[in-house]
Design an enzyme around this catalytic site. Structure first.
Site, PDB file in Angstrom:
ATOM      1  N   TYR A 143    -101.157 -26.055 -15.433  1.00 20.78           N
ATOM      2  CA  TYR A 143    -102.292 -25.126 -15.386  1.00 20.78           C
ATOM      3  C   TYR A 143    -103.006 -25.048 -16.729  1.00 20.78           C
ATOM      4  O   TYR A 143    -104.201 -24.817 -16.778  1.00 20.78           O
ATOM      5  CB  TYR A 143    -101.821 -23.716 -15.009  1.00 20.78           C
ATOM      6  CG  TYR A 143    -101.730 -23.447 -13.534  1.00 20.78           C
ATOM      7  CD1 TYR A 143    -100.976 -24.264 -12.701  1.00 20.78           C
ATOM      8  CD2 TYR A 143    -102.394 -22.357 -12.965  1.00 20.78           C
ATOM      9  CE1 TYR A 143    -100.880 -24.006 -11.347  1.00 20.78           C
ATOM     10  CE2 TYR A 143    -102.303 -22.096 -11.611  1.00 20.78           C
ATOM     11  CZ  TYR A 143    -101.544 -22.925 -10.809  1.00 20.78           C
ATOM     12  OH  TYR A 143    -101.451 -22.662  -9.467  1.00 20.78           O
ATOM     13  N   ASP A 228     -89.235 -31.425  -3.539  1.00 21.38           N
ATOM     14  CA  ASP A 228     -89.541 -31.823  -2.151  1.00 21.38           C
ATOM     15  C   ASP A 228     -88.449 -31.322  -1.207  1.00 21.38           C
ATOM     16  O   ASP A 228     -88.713 -30.793  -0.126  1.00 21.38           O
ATOM     17  CB  ASP A 228     -89.742 -33.344  -2.044  1.00 21.38           C
ATOM     18  CG  ASP A 228     -88.645 -34.160  -2.712  1.00 21.38           C
ATOM     19  OD1 ASP A 228     -87.809 -33.595  -3.442  1.00 21.38           O
ATOM     20  OD2 ASP A 228     -88.624 -35.398  -2.513  1.00 21.38           O
ATOM     21  N   ASP A 252     -96.274 -21.911  -7.615  1.00 28.02           N
ATOM     22  CA  ASP A 252     -97.478 -21.536  -6.867  1.00 28.02           C
ATOM     23  C   ASP A 252     -97.331 -21.967  -5.410  1.00 28.02           C
ATOM     24  O   ASP A 252     -97.557 -21.186  -4.481  1.00 28.02           O
ATOM     25  CB  ASP A 252     -98.698 -22.205  -7.511  1.00 28.02           C
ATOM     26  CG  ASP A 252     -99.974 -21.881  -6.751  1.00 28.02           C
ATOM     27  OD1 ASP A 252    -100.165 -20.711  -6.396  1.00 28.02           O
ATOM     28  OD2 ASP A 252    -100.777 -22.810  -6.520  1.00 28.02           O
ATOM     29  N   ASP A 256     -96.101 -19.459  -1.804  1.00 26.62           N
ATOM     30  CA  ASP A 256     -96.882 -19.296  -0.565  1.00 26.62           C
ATOM     31  C   ASP A 256     -96.000 -19.609   0.645  1.00 26.62           C
ATOM     32  O   ASP A 256     -96.041 -18.919   1.665  1.00 26.62           O
ATOM     33  CB  ASP A 256     -98.088 -20.255  -0.539  1.00 26.62           C
ATOM     34  CG  ASP A 256     -99.355 -19.630  -1.106  1.00 26.62           C
ATOM     35  OD1 ASP A 256     -99.242 -18.840  -2.068  1.00 26.62           O
ATOM     36  OD2 ASP A 256    -100.453 -19.936  -0.600  1.00 26.62           O
TER      37      ASP A 256
HETATM   38  C1  IPM Z   1    -101.694 -17.352  -7.333  1.00 25.44           C
HETATM   39  C2  IPM Z   1    -103.050 -17.955  -7.110  1.00 25.44           C
HETATM   40  C3  IPM Z   1    -103.600 -18.420  -8.451  1.00 25.44           C
HETATM   41  C4  IPM Z   1    -102.642 -19.448  -9.011  1.00 25.44           C
HETATM   42  C5  IPM Z   1    -105.025 -18.997  -8.385  1.00 25.44           C
HETATM   43  C6  IPM Z   1    -105.996 -17.996  -7.774  1.00 25.44           C
HETATM   44  C7  IPM Z   1    -105.519 -19.444  -9.730  1.00 25.44           C
HETATM   45  O1  IPM Z   1    -102.993 -18.986  -6.190  1.00 25.44           O
HETATM   46  O2  IPM Z   1    -101.594 -16.356  -8.066  1.00 25.44           O
HETATM   47  O3  IPM Z   1    -100.724 -17.856  -6.772  1.00 25.44           O
HETATM   48  O4  IPM Z   1    -102.713 -20.626  -8.654  1.00 25.44           O
HETATM   49  O5  IPM Z   1    -101.791 -19.070  -9.814  1.00 25.44           O
HETATM   50 MN    MN Z   2    -101.047 -19.249  -5.284  1.00 28.95          MN
END
Ligand code: IPM
Ligand code: MN
Length: 366
Positions: A143, A228, A252, A256
């Site tokens: 990042y 993976d 990240d 999710d």
């Molecule tokens: C998160 C989001 C952020 C990230 C984006 C919006 C930059 O996806 O907080 O997970 O990738 O960290």
């Molecule tokens: Mn995210």
């Protein structure tokens, strides 16, 4: 305590879920005998619209002066033509994380038994539910690594480069956060997720984390998965995870995945904390739902406010040491959901309520 909080609602559903969360926070604090001083500031697209900048100077100054930041969500199609580095995410959220060195991102993955139906996983995959936490490094890796640029090659082709870079101290400090998280849990197990069969940075992570845990936390068990495989294990057998520790980008992605197997991104709270202490000697932090600004459902009273409300609870716990107040908010969310109150993302075909009603049911339980 007199809690000074910078409130940054942001864009699209950000202000809606923030409006839902603040009364819950206020009522809880009042009940526990604490005062709350909120100052509300534009950020992201709202910052661009109001002040020409995703992170306006006065917003940053207010954050500097606060004990913690309660953040909504930023970004969306409205600002897609703004220069890339000035867009809401790159121009506000990432600089805030960097400015305050919020290197540790804590995302709890809890599947409430009454929400088992909302998980995309077959019940046989989750016989014991899911109760894990993802500890994601947040201010390093690909990042932020330099160089990061797009150039035109002599033959006219475009070439883009991002850089994944980590140093020992960055890995050690996030390992310490994972160890503390593990010690607060029954299983006391950290699973380090990396790609050490390919990446240099992952080889370093593996070495540093192993040494650090062996040296400082013999009471904590350390396991290891390649990323993976971890992505696969998360859906095949999520119950095996206790504390998942990983670098920025893997975290990240996996967080999710963790959120959706726990019912919905709309339930995923997060705490981003660093070394800086607030006036009370607790870590300064930024607390935000992880689901994004959801432009598609904005303005329709549809968004799930739980992630924002649960983020406020994390703020009370980590930045103010108010564990009981935090637990009360978490219990109120749980009780409202157990009673069958669900926004569309977790209703799973059943009756859904709007943001306002969901929040009211939670508020009534404080
Ligand atoms: C998160 C989001 C952020 C990230 C984006 C919006 C930059 O996806 O907080 O997970 O990738 O960290
Ligand atoms: Mn995210």
């Amino acid at each position: 305590m007199n809690l000074k909080i910078a409130v940054l609602p942001g864009d699209y559903i950000g202000p809606e879920v923030m409006d839902a969360a603040l009364p819950v926070l206020e009522k809880t604090l009042k009940k526990h005998g604490h005062a709350l001083e909120c100052s509300v500031h534009p950020v992201g697209g709202a910052g661009i619209d109001a002040c020409g900048k995703a992170l306006p100077d006065e917003t940053l100054a207010a954050c500097d002066a606060a004990d913690a930041i309660l953040f909504g969500s930023v970004g969306g199609p409205k600002w897609k033509d703004v220069p890339r580095d000035e867009q809401p995410e790159r121009g506000a959220l990432l600089p805030l994380r960097k400015h305050f060195e919020l290197f540790a991102n804590v995302r709890p993955g809890l599947l409430l038994p009454s929400l088992a139906q909302a998980s995309p996983l077959a019940p046989a995959r989750i016989p014991d539910g899911i109760d894990m936490v993802c500890i994601r490094e947040l201010t390093g890796g690909i990042y932020f690594g330099r160089p990061k640029q797009t150039t035109t090659l002599p033959n006219g082709e475009l070439e883009a480069v991002d850089t994944m870079r980590y140093r020992t101290s960055e890995i050690e400090r996030i390992t310490d956060v994972a160890v503390a998280a593990a010690r607060a849990r029954k299983r006391r197990t950290i699973c380090l997720v990396d790609k050490s069969n390919v990446l240099e940075t992952s080889v370093l992570w593996n070495k540093i984390v192993s040494e650090r845990v062996a040296k400082t936390a013999p009471d904590v068990a350390l396991t290891h998965l390649l990323v993976d495989n971890a992505a696969m294990q998360l859906v095949a057998n999520p119950g095996q995870f206790d504390v998942l520790l990983t670098e920025n980008m893997f975290g990240d992605i996996l967080s999710d995945e963790m959120a959706v197997i726990c019912g919905s991104l709309g339930m995923l709270a997060s705490a981003s904390i660093g070394a800086k202490k607030n006036r009370f000697g607790f870590p300064f932090g930024l607390y935000e739902p992880s689901g994004g600004s959801a432009p598609d459902i904005a303005g329709q009273d549809k968004a799930n406010p739980c992630a924002q409300i649960l983020s406020a609870a994390l703020m009370l716990r980590y930045s103010f040491g108010l564990n009981e107040a935090a637990a009360e908010i978490e219990a109120a969310v749980r009780s409202a959901i157990d009673a069958g109150t669900r926004t569309a993302d977790i209703a799973f075909g059943g009756d859904a309520v709007g943001t306002g009603k969901m929040a009211a049911e939670i508020l009534a339980r404080i």
